[in-house]
Scaffold this active site. Structure first.
Site, PDB file in Angstrom:
ATOM      1  N   ASP A   9      22.151   9.267   4.817  1.00 45.59           N
ATOM      2  CA  ASP A   9      22.542  10.692   4.940  1.00 45.59           C
ATOM      3  C   ASP A   9      22.305  11.115   6.389  1.00 45.59           C
ATOM      4  OD1 ASP A   9      19.522  12.402   3.726  1.00 45.59           O
ATOM      5  OD2 ASP A   9      19.736  10.491   4.760  1.00 45.59           O
ATOM      6  N   ASP A  14      17.446   8.803  10.353  1.00 46.03           N
ATOM      7  CA  ASP A  14      18.451   7.791   9.969  1.00 46.03           C
ATOM      8  C   ASP A  14      19.103   7.184  11.213  1.00 46.03           C
ATOM      9  OD1 ASP A  14      18.452  10.167   7.991  1.00 46.03           O
ATOM     10  OD2 ASP A  14      19.375   8.605   6.784  1.00 46.03           O
TER      11      ASP A  14
HETATM   12  O1  RIB Z   1      11.739  12.119   3.047  1.00 48.07           O
HETATM   13  C1  RIB Z   1      12.254  11.416   4.155  1.00 48.07           C
HETATM   14  C2  RIB Z   1      13.685  11.079   3.915  1.00 48.07           C
HETATM   15  O2  RIB Z   1      14.418  12.274   3.708  1.00 48.07           O
HETATM   16  C3  RIB Z   1      14.356  10.380   5.117  1.00 48.07           C
HETATM   17  O3  RIB Z   1      15.366   9.527   4.637  1.00 48.07           O
HETATM   18  C4  RIB Z   1      14.964  11.523   5.877  1.00 48.07           C
HETATM   19  O4  RIB Z   1      16.133  11.139   6.600  1.00 48.07           O
HETATM   20  C5  RIB Z   1      15.362  12.434   4.755  1.00 48.07           C
HETATM   21  O5  RIB Z   1      16.615  11.968   4.265  1.00 48.07           O
HETATM   22 CA    CA Z   2      17.612   9.682   5.532  1.00 46.15          CA
END
Ligand code: RIB
Ligand code: CA
Length: 302
Positions: A9, A14
């Site tokens: 996402d 990411d």
């Molecule tokens: O809780 C951390 C996760 O939630 C990570 O993947 C961050 O990118 C968010 O998506």
């Molecule tokens: Ca993420």
């Protein structure tokens, strides 16, 4: 070469994880599949495309689900910014996503390369759950599945009970974690112990002084402001990069086998209830090498 699919996402952490994967010489990234979570699907897709471009790598990007299986999308723009990259853009990719959708592409790749495809899911598990529901026969053909998600044995980050990825789509998390597939799970508990960057770590990254290192640092701006206000610290927890470092090399990672139930509704929505047992299908990371994480991160940004 390891055949990899990254399901993401794409927001600030990411993007750093994707850079680590793209710079890893043992990875042949077959696809990046995007899912709504931190930001909406189109924004996550644009961010994934842009991240590949600044790495000067072409990886086909496939759009997945625009909302959780059974709920409306709730993003984390308050943390990652409206653009998901700390509102430090604009970041306009020149390429577009492929026409095929993520679910079909994941199924197609697994069937084309049985027992070779390794998947890392670093967002809500909506796409992965759709694959398992639509084509359950592929589950046993996946070589490995790494997941960033859950609170492990700690506290949550979106509510006190739940971690964001599992909270956004608890139904998908429950389907994936209770399929028969073996999973390596890196949760929020280990992220906070081994996956953080403090002021000294940022100073080390600033010395690298490359396009990638400047981008990786710059997009954390909003997250750092959030931590400063909430904890009065120059610090950030990089969940997805820690999970990616484990996927790259987990020789020094300790795991405990468990089964996990997900609470689907109410105040504890998205909470992972861990039952440790030696026959569990999930290997929950209990110790991750912080040295390995930091070294892999630095090498990726050079
Ligand atoms: O809780 C951390 C996760 O939630 C990570 O993947 C961050 O990118 C968010 O998506
Ligand atoms: Ca993420």
């Amino acid at each position: 070469m390891r055949k990899i699919i990254i399901d993401t996402d794409t927001a600030t952490d990411d993007a750093v994880a994707i850079i680590m994967a793209l710079k890893n010489k043992s990875f042949n990234i077959m696809a990046i599949t995007t899912v709504a979570g931190n930001v909406d699907l189109n924004q996550a897709t644009s961010n994934a495309l842009y991240t590949c471009e600044i790495c000067d790598k072409f990886v086909p990007v496939y759009k997945g689900e625009s909302h959780p299986l059974k709920r409306k999308l709730e993003t984390s723009k308050f943390f990652h910014g409206k653009d998901g990259l700390g509102d430090t853009g604009p970041y306009e990719p020149s390429k577009k996503a492929e026409a095929e959708n993520a679910t079909n592409q994941i199924i197609s790749l697994i069937n084309k390369y049985p027992n070779e495809i390794e998947i890392i899911a670093i967002g809500p598990l909506t796409n992965i759950a759709k694959v398992f529901k639509y084509e359950p026969s592929v589950i046993k053909k996946i070589k490995s599945l790494y997941i960033m998600g859950g609170i492990g044995v700690g506290k949550g980050n979106i509510t006190e009970h739940a971690e964001f990825n599992f909270w956004v789509d608890p139904d998908a998390a429950d389907i994936v974690l209770n399929s028969e597939i073996n999973i390596k799970m890196i949760a929020w508990d280990t992220t906070q112990i081994y996956g953080y960057l403090n002021k000294k770590n940022f100073e080390d990254l600033e010395k690298i002084n490359t396009t990638l290192s400047r981008f990786a640092i710059n997009i954390q701006k909003k997250g750092l402001e959030y931590y400063k206000i909430k904890y009065n610290e120059h610090k950030i927890d990089l969940a997805d990069p820690l999970a990616m470092a484990v996927m790259i090399d987990d020789d020094d990672t300790n795991y405990r086998r468990c089964n996990i139930k997900i609470i689907l509704d109410g105040e504890e929505r998205g909470k992972d209830i861990i039952s440790f047992n030696k026959n569990g299908n999930i290997k929950l990371a209990t110790h991750v090498s912080r040295t390995n994480f930091l070294n892999t991160l630095k090498k990726s940004l050079a």
